[in-house]
Design an enzyme around this catalytic site. Structure first.
Site: not given
Ligand SMILES: Cc1ncc(COP(=O)(O)O)c(C=O)c1O
Length: 388
Positions: A71-72, A152, A180, A200-202, A238, A330
């Site tokens: 996601g970042t 989040n 989210q 984002s997958a995780h 890759t 984070c």
């Molecule tokens: C709203 C939101 N955006 C972006 C991210 C970042 O995603 P990633 O951990 O896949 O870089 C997060 C992760 O906490 C998130 O909650």
């Protein structure tokens, strides 16, 4: 010690079915998706299959989806890529909002340093941005509006659809961070009317280190990375085939379960909210009462009555076997009060005295009295210590 995990907003465990789907591409079918031989073709087929499945899940075309490292990165690519393309047409203004994830807010700051002008709009006490404030902030030179789908830290759902209705008619693209929201509430790029969307997958029982950026066909957007021609030259490197396959399996899993599972988690969330309210009548529930993610509960304790550091609350809960967060994972480790809660008008003391519980597939009704009992015990103990 039996541990209880209530931090699914930070990350989720890999679902067994997701691991199973990934396994062949980590071992026997390990090829480079760009290679011309059998191994490469197998990898390429798997990658494109994953892209198709994820695109279908969000109402996009496969050619509009670019895999990223999460996601970042997708947020960075969306904002930087859209602004660089817009600058060529003389547009240099960006609009976002104060409760965004740091992956957006810090990118906005970076773009400001790069010479773009940035408007960061205020949210209300429930963390919501008004579409009218976006309308007022629009300028002839506005290049992009970036507003997250769901927050989040407090779970507030933003009126993205209403915002895109206003801006897109004026030729201003909208980016939304749906990290989210996917798997919790409906996410469809046509319904939302957005031009760029982050996944984002995780957060959905998929692997860490993979995500995707949706870029609507025809949207002016430039790649940020340069190198090989992967991802149609837009995001070289890759490809992470096993993770892409896991990501697709995770998306399908959460969408298949979504309505049933979210109803179940909302019941758990609401029951814990009631228990905590009964124990601490002056507790504040953060986020919008209606427009809120169903699995997330953020509460602030009355800082005047019992000043507390969120990080100490988290540590003490952890010592008792309950994993929660004091705000965004984070920003955990930093002693600063959450920027989201400050943006919602909480005072710094109250913002610090906050716990976030986020439920997931592994949680059950039986855990609720245990968790509520541990919160009571921890808060009482910490209150005694801070009063001494
Ligand atoms: C709203 C939101 N955006 C972006 C991210 C970042 O995603 P990633 O951990 O896949 O870089 C997060 C992760 O906490 C998130 O909650």
């Amino acid at each position: 010690m039996d541990r209880i995990y209530l931090d699914h907003t930070a990350t989720t465990p890999l679902a067994p079915s997701v691991l199973e789907a990934m396994q062949p591409y980590l071992t026997g079918e390990f090829g480079n998706a760009s290679s011309a031989h059998w191994f490469g073709r197998k990898a390429k087929d798997a990658l494109e299959g994953a892209r198709n499945r994820i695109a279908r899940a969000i109402g996009a075309k496969p050619s509009e989806l670019f895999f990223t490292s999460g996601g970042t990165e997708a947020n960075n690519l969306a904002i930087q890529g859209a602004l660089r393309a817009a600058r060529k047409r003389g547009k240099t203004h960006l609009i976002s909002e104060a409760a965004e994830h740091h992956a957006v807010l810090d990118t906005c700051e970076y773009m400001r340093d790069e010479g773009f002008s940035v408007t960061v709009l205020e949210v209300d006490a429930e963390g919501r941005l008004s579409p009218e404030s976006v309308e007022r902030a629009l300028q002839p030179g506005t290049a992009l509006v970036s507003v997250m789908h769901a927050n989040n830290e407090v779970g507030t759902i933003q009126p993205v659809k209403e915002i895109s209705r206003i801006t897109v008619g004026r030729g201003v693209p909208v980016h939304t961070d749906a990290v989210q929201s996917v798997g919790k509430i409906p996410v469809d790029v046509e319904d939302l009317g957005v031009q760029l969307l982050t996944l984002s997958a995780h957060k959905i029982y998929g692997p860490k280190g993979i995500g995707a950026l949706y870029v609507r066909q025809g949207t002016a957007w430039e790649p940020v990375f340069h190198g090989g021609g992967q991802e149609r030259g837009k995001r070289p490197g890759t490809e992470n085939v096993a993770s892409a396959v896991g990501f697709a399996a995770a998306v399908e899993l959460v969408l298949e379960e979504r309505e049933r599972e979210m109803q179940r988690l909302q019941l758990l969330r609401d029951a814990l909210q009631r228990e905590l309210r009964a124990a601490f009548p002056r507790i504040l529930v953060n986020g919008h009462p209606d427009f809120r993610l169903p699995h997330l509960l953020s509460v602030s304790f009355d800082a005047g009555a019992m000043p507390m550091e969120g990080e100490m609350l988290v540590t003490n809960m952890d010592l008792e076997g309950v994993a929660v967060s004091s705000g965004s994972a984070c920003t955990s480790g930093s002693v600063q009060p959450s920027h989201v809660l400050l943006a919602m008008g909480r005072d710094p003391g109250t913002a610090k005295a906050t716990l976030r519980f986020s439920f997931g597939r592994g949680n059950s009704q039986e855990e609720l009295p245990i968790v509520a009992g541990i919160v009571r015990q921890v808060v009482e103990r910490m209150t005694k210590v801070t009063r001494k």
